[in-house]
Design a protein around this motif. Structure first.
Motif, short mmCIF file in Angstrom:
data_model
loop_
_atom_site.label_atom_id
_atom_site.label_comp_id
_atom_site.label_asym_id
_atom_site.label_seq_id
_atom_site.Cartn_x
_atom_site.Cartn_y
_atom_site.Cartn_z
N PHE A 34 2.65 12.76 11.90
CA PHE A 34 1.24 12.46 12.15
C PHE A 34 1.09 11.61 13.40
N LEU A 35 1.91 10.58 13.53
CA LEU A 35 1.85 9.69 14.69
C LEU A 35 2.19 10.43 15.97
N MET A 36 3.26 11.24 15.95
CA MET A 36 3.69 11.94 17.15
C MET A 36 2.63 12.95 17.62
N GLN A 37 2.00 13.64 16.67
CA GLN A 37 0.96 14.60 17.04
C GLN A 37 -0.27 13.88 17.60
N LEU A 38 -0.64 12.77 16.97
CA LEU A 38 -1.76 11.99 17.48
C LEU A 38 -1.46 11.48 18.88
N GLN A 39 -0.23 11.05 19.12
CA GLN A 39 0.14 10.56 20.44
C GLN A 39 -0.01 11.65 21.49
N SER A 40 0.43 12.86 21.16
CA SER A 40 0.30 13.99 22.07
C SER A 40 -1.17 14.30 22.35
N ASP A 41 -2.00 14.28 21.30
CA ASP A 41 -3.43 14.57 21.46
C ASP A 41 -4.11 13.53 22.34
N LEU A 42 -3.79 12.27 22.13
CA LEU A 42 -4.42 11.19 22.90
C LEU A 42 -4.05 11.25 24.38
N LEU A 43 -2.77 11.53 24.66
CA LEU A 43 -2.30 11.54 26.04
C LEU A 43 -2.51 12.89 26.72
N GLY A 44 -2.67 13.94 25.93
CA GLY A 44 -2.84 15.26 26.49
C GLY A 44 -1.59 15.81 27.15
N ILE A 45 -0.42 15.34 26.69
CA ILE A 45 0.87 15.80 27.24
C ILE A 45 1.84 16.08 26.10
N ASP A 46 2.95 16.73 26.44
CA ASP A 46 3.99 16.99 25.44
C ASP A 46 4.73 15.71 25.12
N ILE A 47 5.05 15.55 23.85
CA ILE A 47 5.88 14.45 23.39
C ILE A 47 7.21 15.05 22.95
N VAL A 48 8.29 14.64 23.61
CA VAL A 48 9.61 15.23 23.36
C VAL A 48 10.47 14.22 22.62
N ARG A 49 10.80 14.54 21.39
CA ARG A 49 11.61 13.63 20.58
C ARG A 49 13.09 13.97 20.75
N ALA A 50 13.88 12.94 21.02
CA ALA A 50 15.32 13.14 21.17
C ALA A 50 15.95 13.54 19.84
N ARG A 51 17.05 14.29 19.91
CA ARG A 51 17.74 14.69 18.68
C ARG A 51 18.22 13.48 17.91
N SER A 52 18.66 12.48 18.65
CA SER A 52 19.08 11.23 18.03
C SER A 52 18.05 10.16 18.33
N ASP A 53 17.75 9.33 17.33
CA ASP A 53 16.87 8.20 17.57
C ASP A 53 17.63 6.99 18.10
N LEU A 80 0.82 -1.21 0.00
CA LEU A 80 0.00 0.00 0.00
C LEU A 80 0.86 1.26 0.00
N ILE A 81 2.11 1.14 0.40
CA ILE A 81 3.06 2.25 0.35
C ILE A 81 4.37 1.72 -0.22
N ASP A 82 5.13 2.62 -0.84
CA ASP A 82 6.44 2.24 -1.37
C ASP A 82 7.55 2.47 -0.36
N LYS A 83 7.34 3.44 0.54
CA LYS A 83 8.34 3.72 1.56
C LYS A 83 7.63 4.30 2.79
N PRO A 84 8.19 4.10 3.97
CA PRO A 84 7.52 4.55 5.20
C PRO A 84 7.22 6.04 5.22
N SER A 85 8.05 6.84 4.59
CA SER A 85 7.85 8.30 4.63
C SER A 85 6.56 8.74 3.95
N GLU A 86 5.93 7.85 3.19
CA GLU A 86 4.67 8.19 2.53
C GLU A 86 3.50 8.24 3.51
N CYS A 87 3.67 7.63 4.68
CA CYS A 87 2.53 7.44 5.58
C CYS A 87 1.89 8.75 5.99
#
Length: 519
Positions: free
Chosen positions: A432-451, A337-344
């Protein structure tokens, strides 16, 4: 003093090696993919010798590309996929069968045995775990019951059982050391997490010899000295330059080990009680630091030793989602359904809402809080108007729903309500996922500079052991975030979809309960 720590990150789908410098900067090797072996439905295996070769290759390639690090290495750290279990010939160091991966569900029937079920409470309160195929003890039992060579060698005292960290230590030290850290031992379902030792009653219950298991050690300790030989390296597909550079590591000590999720918790600087992180990888793993006393969940979550420094052990409450990034791989590789994950993100944002379509990604059963090995993947809510975009969005949303359930239960178990959650892992690239996660939990989601917080955490632990780093305060200065996602929807509105997802889970569980029945 040497200027670098080498961190080996042996994951489910690939192995990477990193150089960690005193400023907390990581330099990565190219990843070396690990072949996923699926011999039957629900079965997942790895070739442990391929894993060892991947470790050798990534370290060699890292040093070839960074010659300044050759003979300039302070220590080696290892972080690894947990629970995955190897049965090892004690004499040769070779596996007697493929490694059984943490995702594998082949031991579901073992878990249902009466002698185990009647000890469910004892197992939970001793090990912090649920009876599930996820953990190592039932995998060890399967080896003994189904692999004749394993049983034969075990009867002669010539078999070792190890998680991936212990297997790598045994190989890298030329069989001189067979040791694991408390965070990995905590996932065997044989380990008393309060007393930090294997439990005699559980060893008897699973009929596992204590001397076949790796020695439990604190995360910050000496796990042995690298002792590679040309004869051993000649057995593997390495070129002469790779072999020569690997031999320069001899004499360096392995000084830090932690299972991948404990390492990520440490790398995220979650040093204080209540600090929480989620790693979005093949699976998703949410951990909360609960301090120096274990907290046992009433909601199906797990408790493990996270790390141990200077005689003090820190515990974590954990929820495990078996299918996270693997959902995206499924959308790409199996459904096309997608060619690469970045399409999601573009696909998800092309819709006003999810159209009532929900995916329960129970491809190998459900983890916390359901712990149902029999449930299988289910899509609900399809109409004639549902299409490719709805299914992709349902897949991405399913990741956030599962994590939200875990965080809610952690808050309930501990009475701690977090104001933010730190996140890492490749799937965090989905805004999209990170924003949805923040909305569902009602808190800030802090992404590290490095994964690469898993590699970071193991390296920091090794550095504390040797004095490369001096204190937790110093480590706090090495953490950087890249982006913070704040709620932009009313939490009540956002959570309406969570309620619908939970209905979908009930549907999937009902379908599993009908297996074998004729309608």
């Amino acid at each position: 003093m040497a200027d670098y720590i080498i961190t080996v990150d042996q994951g489910t789908t690939s192995t990477k090696a990193f150089l960690l410098d005193r400023k907390g900067e990581l330099t990565a090797s190219k990843p070396c993919p690990i072949t996923q072996i699926y011999p039957a439905a629900g079965y997942v295996e790895h070739d442990a010798e391929e894993i060892f070769l991947s470790v050798l290759r990534t370290i060699a390639d890292l040093l070839v590309s960074c010659p300044e690090a050759v003979k300039n290495v302070d220590s080696i750290a290892i972080t690894n996929q947990r629970e995955t279990t190897v049965a090892i010939d004690k004499t040769t160091g070779k596996p007697v069968y493929n490694a059984i991966v943490w995702q594998c569900r082949r031991t579901s029937d073992i878990c249902k045995r009466e002698e185990l079920q009647k000890e469910e409470q004892y197992i939970s309160r001793t090990t912090g775990l649920k009876i599930d195929p996820y953990f190592s003890a039932t995998k060890m039992r399967w080896f003994l019951e189904n692999v004749p060579e394993a049983k034969e060698k075990n009867d002669k005292g010539e078999l070792l059982f190890g998680t991936i960290d212990a297997f790598l230590v045994y190989k890298l030290t030329n069989k001189k050391s067979f040791a694991s850290d408390y965070s990995n031992c905590s996932r065997t379902m044989l380990f008393d997490i309060r007393n930090l030792k294997y439990d005699d009653k559980l060893l008897e219950l699973f009929d596992i010899r204590k001397n076949s298991l790796a020695e439990p050690k604190p995360s910050c300790d000496d796990f042995g000295t690298i002792e590679l030989t040309k004869e051993v390296l000649d057995e593997y597909d390495l070129d002469d330059d790779q072999k020569d550079i690997l031999l320069t590591l001899n004499g360096i000590h392995i000084r830090g080990i932690a299972g991948d999720q404990a390492a990520a918790l440490f790398g995220q600087n979650c040093f204080h009680k209540g600090d929480t992180k989620t790693t979005y990888g093949t699976g998703c793993f949410t951990l909360m630091n609960v301090g120096e006393e274990p907290v046992f969940s009433d909601n199906g979550l797990l408790t493990s030793a996270a790390w141990s420094i200077d005689g003090k052990t820190t515990y974590a409450l954990e929820g495990s989602v078996f299918q996270g990034g693997s959902v995206i791989s499924w959308l790409k590789d199996e459904l096309h359904l997608i060619d690469k994950p970045s399409e999601c993100d573009d696909v998800c944002n092309s819709l006003v809402d999810n159209g009532g379509v929900y995916l329960v990604p129970a491809f190998t059963g459900l983890g916390a809080p359901y712990w149902d090995a029999d449930v299988r993947g289910t899509i609900v809510g399809l109409t004639r108007g549902s299409g490719r975009n709805h299914i992709v969005r349902a897949g991405i949303e399913s990741i956030a729903y599962q994590v939200t359930e875990l965080v809610d239960l952690m808050n309930e178990d501990t009475g701690i309500s977090s104001t933010h959650m730190k996140v890492d892992g490749g799937v965090c690239a989905s805004e999209f996922l990170m924003q949805l996660q923040s909305d569902l939990l009602g808190i800030d989601i802090v992404r590290a500079r490095s994964d690469e917080m898993t590699a970071m955490g193991a390296g920091l632990l090794a550095g504390l052991t040797t004095g490369f780093f001096t204190s937790l305060e110093e480590l706090k200065g090495l953490y950087y975030s890249s982006k913070t996602y704040s709620p932009d929807k009313d939490a009540g509105e956002a959570r309406k979809t969570l309620g619908e997802y939970k209905k979908a889970v009930k549907t999937a569980a009902f379908m599993a309960s009908l297996e074998g029945e004729s309608l």
